[in-house]
Design a protein around this motif. Sequence first.
Motif, PDB file in Angstrom:
ATOM      1  N   GLU A 124     -41.451 -29.468  27.279  1.00  0.00           N
ATOM      2  CA  GLU A 124     -42.356 -30.443  27.051  1.00  0.00           C
ATOM      3  C   GLU A 124     -41.981 -31.410  26.009  1.00  0.00           C
ATOM      4  N   LEU A 125     -42.268 -32.642  26.303  1.00  0.00           N
ATOM      5  CA  LEU A 125     -42.134 -33.919  25.797  1.00  0.00           C
ATOM      6  C   LEU A 125     -43.555 -34.365  25.496  1.00  0.00           C
ATOM      7  N   SER A 126     -43.807 -35.070  24.506  1.00  0.00           N
ATOM      8  CA  SER A 126     -45.168 -35.413  24.209  1.00  0.00           C
ATOM      9  C   SER A 126     -45.205 -36.846  23.512  1.00  0.00           C
ATOM     10  N   PRO A 127     -46.155 -37.633  23.925  1.00  0.00           N
ATOM     11  CA  PRO A 127     -46.995 -37.435  25.079  1.00  0.00           C
ATOM     12  C   PRO A 127     -46.049 -37.771  26.236  1.00  0.00           C
ATOM     13  N   PHE A 128     -46.699 -37.425  27.162  1.00  0.00           N
ATOM     14  CA  PHE A 128     -45.769 -37.206  28.641  1.00  0.00           C
ATOM     15  C   PHE A 128     -46.597 -37.310  29.775  1.00  0.00           C
ATOM     16  N   ILE A 129     -46.454 -37.665  31.047  1.00  0.00           N
ATOM     17  CA  ILE A 129     -47.120 -37.320  32.194  1.00  0.00           C
ATOM     18  C   ILE A 129     -46.226 -37.149  33.393  1.00  0.00           C
ATOM     19  N   ALA A 130     -46.864 -36.365  34.103  1.00  0.00           N
ATOM     20  CA  ALA A 130     -46.178 -35.987  35.552  1.00  0.00           C
ATOM     21  C   ALA A 130     -47.157 -36.333  36.472  1.00  0.00           C
ATOM     22  N   MET A 131     -46.665 -36.910  37.757  1.00  0.00           N
ATOM     23  CA  MET A 131     -47.238 -37.265  38.722  1.00  0.00           C
ATOM     24  C   MET A 131     -46.610 -36.632  40.098  1.00  0.00           C
ATOM     25  N   LEU A 175     -38.174 -42.286  30.897  1.00  0.00           N
ATOM     26  CA  LEU A 175     -37.554 -41.983  29.509  1.00  0.00           C
ATOM     27  C   LEU A 175     -36.976 -43.121  28.631  1.00  0.00           C
ATOM     28  N   ASP A 176     -36.527 -43.926  29.462  1.00  0.00           N
ATOM     29  CA  ASP A 176     -35.692 -44.927  28.566  1.00  0.00           C
ATOM     30  C   ASP A 176     -36.621 -45.788  27.916  1.00  0.00           C
ATOM     31  N   VAL A 177     -37.438 -45.477  27.164  1.00  0.00           N
ATOM     32  CA  VAL A 177     -38.262 -46.401  26.488  1.00  0.00           C
ATOM     33  C   VAL A 177     -38.554 -45.866  24.919  1.00  0.00           C
ATOM     34  N   LYS A 178     -39.115 -46.848  24.043  1.00  0.00           N
ATOM     35  CA  LYS A 178     -39.293 -46.329  22.627  1.00  0.00           C
ATOM     36  C   LYS A 178     -40.646 -46.390  22.542  1.00  0.00           C
ATOM     37  N   VAL A 179     -41.035 -44.994  22.116  1.00  0.00           N
ATOM     38  CA  VAL A 179     -42.456 -44.819  22.035  1.00  0.00           C
ATOM     39  C   VAL A 179     -42.793 -43.670  20.793  1.00  0.00           C
ATOM     40  N   CYS A 180     -44.111 -43.521  20.565  1.00  0.00           N
ATOM     41  CA  CYS A 180     -44.430 -42.396  19.681  1.00  0.00           C
ATOM     42  C   CYS A 180     -44.430 -41.020  20.179  1.00  0.00           C
ATOM     43  N   ARG A 181     -43.361 -40.402  19.832  1.00  0.00           N
ATOM     44  CA  ARG A 181     -43.096 -39.130  20.320  1.00  0.00           C
ATOM     45  C   ARG A 181     -43.126 -37.882  19.554  1.00  0.00           C
ATOM     46  N   CYS A 182     -43.443 -36.619  19.655  1.00  0.00           N
ATOM     47  CA  CYS A 182     -43.081 -35.553  18.921  1.00  0.00           C
ATOM     48  C   CYS A 182     -42.329 -34.837  19.377  1.00  0.00           C
ATOM     49  N   ASP A 183     -41.672 -33.787  18.525  1.00  0.00           N
ATOM     50  CA  ASP A 183     -40.559 -32.936  18.906  1.00  0.00           C
ATOM     51  C   ASP A 183     -40.881 -31.992  20.077  1.00  0.00           C
ATOM     52  N   SER A 184     -39.939 -31.858  21.044  1.00  0.00           N
ATOM     53  CA  SER A 184     -40.077 -30.863  22.101  1.00  0.00           C
ATOM     54  C   SER A 184     -39.553 -29.628  22.049  1.00  0.00           C
TER      55      SER A 184
END
Length: 186
Positions: A124-131, A175-184
Amino acid sequence: MKSNAKVWFNGKARLITLLVIGLMLVMSLVVGRWFQSNYVGWLIESVNSPNVLHAQWQEALDQLPQLTHPAVIHVLPSDCLCTLLTIKHAKTVSVKAKSAGFSILQLGSSHTGLGETIEMDVPELSPFIAMTDEQGVLKYLGAYSDGVRCTTANSLVDQFIGDVSNLPSHTIIGLDVKVCRCDSNQ
């Protein structure tokens, strides 16, 4: 004598006000720096291999035949501070995707407006979305948007949710974006 006391008080009050404002500015900088160093970064830094991540997610989806496709799967853990910055956009995505025929699901959380809760054994990566498309094939796996503030203005997924036919022909790993992310949990 009264006017000297008034001037002294006004000068002292002005000094205290300036000190309080200065302290607030320093605290803002400290909190901002803490947030930046703990939560802001490249999403790809949380992944050893995008191809392995894609394979793990696809395999996990294939193990859940009860899922109705096409689907949008949100990963927004309640204990992730970044969820606060993403939840509004995620709910907008859900509304648009649902009206376009997508099933709306969320992995391991129970946020209102983000669909049924499911459990899957995936990193899990977060925040994250799958389609997924109609056949259950992953078409997008990654960040909701580009940037720390997750909005429709910098969305990476809004272009795909208006209609299932808008999904890309090949899988995009965003994934090649700079975002707010929490530890996976990897």
